[in-house]
Write an enzyme that holds these catalytic residues in place. Structure first.
Site, PDB file in Angstrom:
ATOM      1  N   ASN A   1     -13.002  -3.580   1.727  1.00 20.98           N
ATOM      2  CA  ASN A   1     -14.202  -2.374   2.608  1.00 20.98           C
ATOM      3  C   ASN A   1     -15.215  -2.108   1.061  1.00 20.98           C
ATOM      4  O   ASN A   1     -14.115  -2.509   0.034  1.00 20.98           O
ATOM      5  CB  ASN A   1     -13.061  -1.309   2.632  1.00 20.98           C
ATOM      6  CG  ASN A   1     -12.313  -1.493   3.777  1.00 20.98           C
ATOM      7  OD1 ASN A   1     -12.830  -1.334   4.968  1.00 20.98           O
ATOM      8  ND2 ASN A   1     -11.525   0.428   3.301  1.00 20.98           N
TER       9      ASN A   1
ATOM     10  N   HIS B   1     -10.163  -5.372  -3.300  1.00 19.69           N
ATOM     11  CA  HIS B   1      -9.070  -5.241  -2.570  1.00 19.69           C
ATOM     12  C   HIS B   1      -9.171  -6.110  -1.080  1.00 19.69           C
ATOM     13  O   HIS B   1      -9.727  -5.542  -0.635  1.00 19.69           O
ATOM     14  CB  HIS B   1      -7.781  -4.117  -2.750  1.00 19.69           C
ATOM     15  CG  HIS B   1      -8.105  -2.845  -2.190  1.00 19.69           C
ATOM     16  ND1 HIS B   1      -8.934  -2.208  -3.216  1.00 19.69           N
ATOM     17  CD2 HIS B   1      -8.479  -2.056  -1.019  1.00 19.69           C
ATOM     18  CE1 HIS B   1      -9.574  -1.364  -2.960  1.00 19.69           C
ATOM     19  NE2 HIS B   1      -9.531  -1.041  -1.042  1.00 19.69           N
TER      20      HIS B   1
ATOM     21  N   VAL C   1     -10.878   2.884  -3.970  1.00 24.11           N
ATOM     22  CA  VAL C   1     -10.382   2.222  -5.361  1.00 24.11           C
ATOM     23  C   VAL C   1     -11.365   1.479  -5.538  1.00 24.11           C
ATOM     24  O   VAL C   1     -11.405   0.167  -4.846  1.00 24.11           O
ATOM     25  CB  VAL C   1      -9.402   1.749  -5.063  1.00 24.11           C
ATOM     26  CG1 VAL C   1      -8.177   1.288  -6.358  1.00 24.11           C
ATOM     27  CG2 VAL C   1      -8.150   3.135  -4.467  1.00 24.11           C
TER      28      VAL C   1
ATOM     29  N   ASP D   1       0.928  -1.462  -0.213  1.00 23.10           N
ATOM     30  CA  ASP D   1      -0.180   0.113  -0.136  1.00 23.10           C
ATOM     31  C   ASP D   1       1.016   1.239  -0.105  1.00 23.10           C
ATOM     32  O   ASP D   1       2.075   1.301   0.596  1.00 23.10           O
ATOM     33  CB  ASP D   1      -0.787   0.553   1.467  1.00 23.10           C
ATOM     34  CG  ASP D   1      -2.235   0.818   1.079  1.00 23.10           C
ATOM     35  OD1 ASP D   1      -3.016   0.040   0.919  1.00 23.10           O
ATOM     36  OD2 ASP D   1      -1.983   2.174   1.028  1.00 23.10           O
ATOM     37  N   ILE D   2       0.615   2.050  -0.439  1.00 24.35           N
ATOM     38  CA  ILE D   2       1.480   3.667  -1.200  1.00 24.35           C
ATOM     39  C   ILE D   2       1.289   4.089   0.244  1.00 24.35           C
ATOM     40  O   ILE D   2       2.531   5.102   0.595  1.00 24.35           O
ATOM     41  CB  ILE D   2       1.120   4.296  -1.901  1.00 24.35           C
ATOM     42  CG1 ILE D   2       2.180   5.114  -2.749  1.00 24.35           C
ATOM     43  CG2 ILE D   2      -0.375   5.265  -1.661  1.00 24.35           C
ATOM     44  CD1 ILE D   2       1.859   5.671  -4.160  1.00 24.35           C
TER      45      ILE D   2
ATOM     46  N   HIS E   1      -7.278  -6.605   2.100  1.00 22.64           N
ATOM     47  CA  HIS E   1      -5.900  -4.994   3.292  1.00 22.64           C
ATOM     48  C   HIS E   1      -5.763  -5.953   4.310  1.00 22.64           C
ATOM     49  O   HIS E   1      -5.910  -6.684   4.108  1.00 22.64           O
ATOM     50  CB  HIS E   1      -6.899  -4.546   3.941  1.00 22.64           C
ATOM     51  CG  HIS E   1      -6.424  -3.406   3.272  1.00 22.64           C
ATOM     52  ND1 HIS E   1      -6.110  -2.043   2.961  1.00 22.64           N
ATOM     53  CD2 HIS E   1      -8.217  -2.805   2.428  1.00 22.64           C
ATOM     54  CE1 HIS E   1      -6.903  -0.605   2.152  1.00 22.64           C
ATOM     55  NE2 HIS E   1      -7.632  -1.152   1.856  1.00 22.64           N
TER      56      HIS E   1
HETATM   57  P1  AMP Z   1      -9.568   1.038   0.653  1.00 23.50           P
HETATM   58  O1  AMP Z   1     -10.113   2.914   0.947  1.00 23.50           O
HETATM   59  O2  AMP Z   1      -9.984   0.243   1.061  1.00 23.50           O
HETATM   60  O3  AMP Z   1     -10.000   1.421  -1.006  1.00 23.50           O
HETATM   61  O4  AMP Z   1      -7.554   0.741   0.143  1.00 23.50           O
HETATM   62  C1  AMP Z   1      -7.528   1.442  -1.540  1.00 23.50           C
HETATM   63  C2  AMP Z   1      -5.973   1.466  -1.145  1.00 23.50           C
HETATM   64  O5  AMP Z   1      -5.656   1.744  -1.964  1.00 23.50           O
HETATM   65  C3  AMP Z   1      -5.702   2.879   0.980  1.00 23.50           C
HETATM   66  O6  AMP Z   1      -4.633   2.076   1.191  1.00 23.50           O
HETATM   67  C4  AMP Z   1      -4.776   3.832  -0.217  1.00 23.50           C
HETATM   68  O7  AMP Z   1      -3.735   3.975  -0.007  1.00 23.50           O
HETATM   69  C5  AMP Z   1      -3.990   2.453  -1.337  1.00 23.50           C
HETATM   70  N1  AMP Z   1      -3.326   3.378  -3.097  1.00 23.50           N
HETATM   71  C6  AMP Z   1      -3.672   4.376  -3.072  1.00 23.50           C
HETATM   72  N2  AMP Z   1      -3.198   4.745  -4.852  1.00 23.50           N
HETATM   73  C7  AMP Z   1      -2.501   3.207  -4.521  1.00 23.50           C
HETATM   74  C8  AMP Z   1      -1.031   3.120  -5.555  1.00 23.50           C
HETATM   75  N3  AMP Z   1      -0.747   3.783  -6.204  1.00 23.50           N
HETATM   76  N4  AMP Z   1       0.022   2.106  -5.054  1.00 23.50           N
HETATM   77  C9  AMP Z   1      -0.580   1.374  -3.608  1.00 23.50           C
HETATM   78  N5  AMP Z   1      -0.981   1.264  -3.453  1.00 23.50           N
HETATM   79  C10 AMP Z   1      -2.342   2.591  -3.251  1.00 23.50           C
END
Ligand code: AMP
Ligand code: ZN
Length: 121
Positions: free
Chosen positions: A94, A107, A103, A37-38, A109
């Site tokens: 989520n 995914h 996103v 995760d970024i 976590h």
């Molecule tokens: P969610 O809020 O459950 O949809 O999780 C989305 C996750 O994607 C968050 O924890 C972000 O930090 C992560 N995220 C967003 N952009 C990127 C990226 N380019 N590379 C890796 N993780 C990302």
């Protein structure tokens, strides 16, 4: 064709899958991709995604159950590989706004390396 039906233009995680956006890949096979995760919320914070585009858990079809099992299986394997299996870890999906989804490509976590509270906030 198979790929274009399952790949969504303008989806951040589909771009990570096709490597047009870079990521720190932890594990990859034909069906799933795992990357850091970024914006990590814990010392270990990996996202495990299917290589086909599925927007939310609400969009799952019966044909996806094996793939979802593979996401969860991958979480367990990576927990061992990353050394968080014994202490314990948190996994979660989520869904939509109230669930905190930002996103829209499902995914899982995988979080570890610290203690997590329950119930979540
Ligand atoms: P969610 O809020 O459950 O949809 O999780 C989305 C996750 O994607 C968050 O924890 C972000 O930090 C992560 N995220 C967003 N952009 C990127 C990226 N380019 N590379 C890796 N993780 C990302
Ligand atoms: Zn996608």
């Amino acid at each position: 064709n198979y790929w274009s039906d399952r790949h969504m233009e303008n989806c951040l995680f589909c771009k990570i899958i096709d490597k047009s956006i870079p990521s720190n890949i932890v594990y990859e096979n034909d069906n799933v991709l795992a990357f850091n995760d970024i914006n990590p919320e814990a010392p270990v914070h990996v996202l495990i995604i299917p290589k086909i585009h599925i927007s939310t858990l609400n969009d799952l079809k019966k044909e996806h159950v094996g793939l979802l099992g593979e996401l969860v299986f991958t979480a367990g394997i990576l927990a061992k590989k990353l050394g968080i299996d014994k202490d314990g870890y948190r996994t979660n999906f989520n869904c939509n706004d109230a669930g905190g989804q930002t996103v829209y490509h499902i995914h899982l976590h995988l979080l570890g390396g610290r203690c997590f509270s329950w119930p979540p906030g």
